[in-house]
Design a protein around this motif. Structure first.
Motif, PDB file in Angstrom:
ATOM      1  N   LEU A  28       0.831  -1.208   0.000  1.00 53.39           N
ATOM      2  CA  LEU A  28       0.000   0.000   0.000  1.00 53.39           C
ATOM      3  C   LEU A  28       0.864   1.257   0.000  1.00 53.39           C
ATOM      4  CD1 LEU A  28      -2.877  -0.895   2.515  1.00 53.39           C
ATOM      5  CD2 LEU A  28      -2.760  -1.268   0.049  1.00 53.39           C
ATOM      6  N   SER A  29       1.960   1.210   0.737  1.00 55.01           N
ATOM      7  CA  SER A  29       2.823   2.393   0.814  1.00 55.01           C
ATOM      8  C   SER A  29       3.551   2.649  -0.495  1.00 55.01           C
ATOM      9  CB  SER A  29       3.847   2.226   1.942  1.00 55.01           C
ATOM     10  OG  SER A  29       4.789   1.221   1.616  1.00 55.01           O
ATOM     11  N   ASN A  30       3.670   1.616  -1.353  1.00 57.68           N
ATOM     12  CA  ASN A  30       4.357   1.757  -2.638  1.00 57.68           C
ATOM     13  C   ASN A  30       3.380   1.869  -3.804  1.00 57.68           C
ATOM     14  OD1 ASN A  30       6.923   1.595  -1.481  1.00 57.68           O
ATOM     15  ND2 ASN A  30       6.910  -0.640  -1.533  1.00 57.68           N
ATOM     16  N   ALA A  31       2.103   2.113  -3.505  1.00 58.12           N
ATOM     17  CA  ALA A  31       1.089   2.165  -4.565  1.00 58.12           C
ATOM     18  C   ALA A  31       1.388   3.252  -5.592  1.00 58.12           C
ATOM     19  CB  ALA A  31      -0.288   2.385  -3.954  1.00 58.12           C
ATOM     20  N   GLY A  32       2.016   4.333  -5.165  1.00 60.37           N
ATOM     21  CA  GLY A  32       2.322   5.426  -6.081  1.00 60.37           C
ATOM     22  C   GLY A  32       3.238   5.021  -7.216  1.00 60.37           C
ATOM     23  N   GLU A  90      -2.007   6.969  -3.498  1.00 58.99           N
ATOM     24  CA  GLU A  90      -1.565   6.448  -2.204  1.00 58.99           C
ATOM     25  C   GLU A  90      -2.559   6.765  -1.091  1.00 58.99           C
ATOM     26  OE1 GLU A  90       2.366   7.814  -1.434  1.00 58.99           O
ATOM     27  OE2 GLU A  90       3.258   6.734  -3.120  1.00 58.99           O
ATOM     28  N   TYR A 122      -5.381   4.289  -0.026  1.00 63.96           N
ATOM     29  CA  TYR A 122      -5.102   3.135   0.831  1.00 63.96           C
ATOM     30  C   TYR A 122      -4.559   3.570   2.188  1.00 63.96           C
ATOM     31  CZ  TYR A 122      -4.931   1.990  -4.088  1.00 63.96           C
ATOM     32  OH  TYR A 122      -5.196   1.950  -5.427  1.00 63.96           O
ATOM     33  N   ASN A 123      -3.843   4.692   2.209  1.00 62.47           N
ATOM     34  CA  ASN A 123      -3.374   5.362   3.428  1.00 62.47           C
ATOM     35  C   ASN A 123      -2.776   4.393   4.437  1.00 62.47           C
ATOM     36  OD1 ASN A 123      -2.844   7.307   5.324  1.00 62.47           O
ATOM     37  ND2 ASN A 123      -4.840   8.322   5.087  1.00 62.47           N
ATOM     38  N   ALA A 124      -1.619   3.865   4.088  1.00 58.37           N
ATOM     39  CA  ALA A 124      -0.946   2.898   4.949  1.00 58.37           C
ATOM     40  C   ALA A 124      -0.636   3.487   6.331  1.00 58.37           C
ATOM     41  CB  ALA A 124       0.345   2.430   4.279  1.00 58.37           C
ATOM     42  N   TYR A 157      -6.934  -2.497  -3.070  1.00 55.28           N
ATOM     43  CA  TYR A 157      -5.631  -2.409  -3.735  1.00 55.28           C
ATOM     44  C   TYR A 157      -5.478  -3.485  -4.804  1.00 55.28           C
ATOM     45  CZ  TYR A 157      -0.637  -2.839  -4.537  1.00 55.28           C
ATOM     46  OH  TYR A 157       0.595  -2.937  -5.145  1.00 55.28           O
ATOM     47  N   ARG A 209       4.122  12.878  -9.481  1.00 51.94           N
ATOM     48  CA  ARG A 209       5.009  13.126  -8.342  1.00 51.94           C
ATOM     49  C   ARG A 209       6.456  13.190  -8.824  1.00 51.94           C
ATOM     50  NH1 ARG A 209       5.461   7.300  -5.128  1.00 51.94           N
ATOM     51  NH2 ARG A 209       6.476   6.186  -6.833  1.00 51.94           N
TER      52      ARG A 209
END
Length: 523
Positions: free
Chosen positions: A68-72, A78, A81-83, A113, A519
């Motif tokens: 989830l933290s690497n979804a970007g 991101e 999902y907000n890890a 996800y 980004r």
């Protein structure tokens, strides 16, 4: 980072029966709002898969929150999902009821996800109605069960498309993010056009942008010399423009497109790749509408390519996007005029002149030719006109001398055309929706080479008869009609094309509303 935090969320090493009961009750209540989750947890007697301090639960939590933290990296939002928020909620979940609710929250995040990274965030037809592609959505319940039975990290890594193109787009996205972090392409070139021999600040800015785009090695030249001309040609080729080496108005417009806009195209292409996340076929036909090409691809290698003409940029003429399977070709085809063309284009002409469009036969419901004098077109409206129209085989036939069929409800196919002059144009959106081919005979030979020792001889013998003839492909070939304004070529280099129908702009707007953003990332 995650392992140090997530292992704090446990039910206790020896929870009391009351705690277990309260936890399961909370799971049951939270899962009841989702039929798939309710079915999944009911089959497990509402036991958790994320809760606890055992190795399996800890590994699952770490794998999920890392993904989830690497979804970007996949061009996903991101914040969706907000890890970090999930970690905070995990730390705050101290009672069995809170932990049961978090158990279901993690499963919900996992399913969201998994769906997004596997088959896309958007429903294509809701964004652009003419994207009539059937997205290969997976069963949510089967996804959960598969995850439970697999190595968590490996399962999550296998969710995105495994196509080489997706990997190349992801790599290029990272490269562009690094470039954006370093300032992007630099200042825009303040000139409407530039030609060899020019000099000055505009040429310097052009030089610098070409260097940053990767089309020119570092040089100190301040004159539009041969090296810059060659770099402009490489740029033009990467944009599908006429590669004359002169930075005219069209080329300059593309030169000055900001990097973040190019990155949007890449992210949209990744979303589109997720919509087609299924095997394309070891041999398949790939029609990229924005590139005006139709190619035959064997084992991810283009073995044949030809220019194409696509649907005109009118609401009722744009080519749709979908996948199907080519089953046969028709040599010396008849053209059965689509109803929309008959009543919208030809009926008004017949009402003015009964002998209009004389190259077409008017036919009744049984397919019999009706004499023009008995048609009485003025007695009918578009809704009541009872006749059809047909053009028999000939070199003047609107379909040319061969058509390639993948029967579909949109009445779209690939075909020859007598209008050869259109293929010399840079932008080729002129048809009623079907895909016209510049080299249809060679296209046919390439397809038939799999089943005929002398495909050209077979084709030409059928052609010379002048009679309509059907040739079945012994191995049907998947056809994918796609729309990519960003893609990689055979060497993996990034290519861009103009948004002919404005579809990618609509998709980007829809993606940005979900939280997707360009980004800048270093490293």
């Amino acid at each position: 980072m995650f392992a140090a935090v997530i292992t704090l969320w446990v039910l206790g090493t020896a929870p009391a029966q009351a705690q277990v009961t309260a936890f399961r009750q909370a799971v049951a209540e939270s899962a009841a709002r989702d039929e798939d989750l309710a079915t999944f947890y009911r089959a497990r007697d509402f036991q958790g898969i994320w809760a606890g301090d055992d190795r399996a639960a800890t590994t699952r939590r770490n794998a999920l929150l890392t993904a989830l933290s690497n979804a970007g990296a996949h061009g996903l939002p991101e914040a969706r999902y907000n890890a970090e928020e999930l970690i905070a909620q995990l730390q705050a979940a101290t009672t069995p009821a809170q932990q049961g609710a978090m158990e279901v929250a993690l499963s919900t995040a996992f399913l969201t996800y998994a769906r997004d990274v596997q088959t896309g965030i958007l429903t294509p037809s809701k964004v652009v109605p003419l994207i009539v592609r059937e997205v290969p959505l997976r069963s949510r319940l089967a996804t959960l069960q598969g995850f439970l039975q697999s190595n968590p990290d490996a399962f999550l890594r296998a969710l995105p498309p495994s196509s080489p193109e997706y990997a190349r787009l992801m790599r290029e996205k990272l490269r562009l993010e690094n470039l954006l972090a370093q300032g992007g392409y630099g200042p825009a070139v303040k000139a409407s056009s530039l030609a060899p021999g020019a000099s000055g600040q505009a040429v310097v800015d052009l030089r610098n942008r070409l260097i940053l785009m990767g089309h020119l090695d570092r040089t100190a030249t301040q004159t539009y010399d041969a090296t810059i001309q060659a770099a402009v040609q490489r740029f033009q080729q990467s944009m599908g423009l006429s590669a004359d080496g002169t930075a005219g108005s069209d080329t300059m417009k593309e030169i000055n497109v900001p990097l973040d806009k190019r990155m949007q195209s890449v992210i949209v292409a990744m979303e589109r790749e997720r919509w087609i996340n299924r095997p394309r076929g070891l041999r398949h036909i790939w029609v990229n509408l924005t590139d005006f090409t139709a190619t035959i691809v064997d084992n991810d290698r283009v073995t044949f390519s030809t220019r194409s003409v696509i649907g005109a940029n009118d609401t009722d003429r744009q080519s749709p996007e979908f996948s199907d399977v080519m089953e046969y070709m028709v040599i010396n085809p008849s053209w059965y005029v689509p109803r929309s063309i008959v009543v919208n284009e030809y009926l008004p002409q017949l009402q003015s002149n009964s002998n209009a469009v004389s190259h077409l036969d008017v036919t009744d419901r049984s397919g019999n030719v009706v004499p023009r004098g008995s048609v009485k077109a003025g007695n009918y409206t578009a809704r009541t006109f009872p006749y059809s129209m047909r053009q028999g085989p000939s070199e003047r036939n609107a379909l040319g001398l061969v058509k390639f069929m993948f029967p579909n409800k949109y009445n779209i196919y690939l075909h020859d055309t007598p209008s050869k002059s259109l293929f010399s144009r840079e932008s080729r959106a002129f048809s009623h929706g079907c895909i016209r081919l510049n080299d249809p005979f060679d296209f046919a030979y390439a397809l038939l080479a799999k089943q005929e020792s002398n495909p050209e001889a077979l084709f030409q013998s059928r052609l010379k008869t002048g009679a309509e003839s059907r040739v079945t492909l012994e191995e049907p070939v998947p056809v994918h009609i796609v729309y990519r304004t960003a893609f990689t070529n055979v060497t993996g280099a990034l290519q861009f094309r103009r948004d002919v129908y404005g579809r990618d702009a609509a998709i980007w707007n829809a993606l940005s509303q979900t939280g997707v953003a360009v980004r800048a990332v270093q490293g």
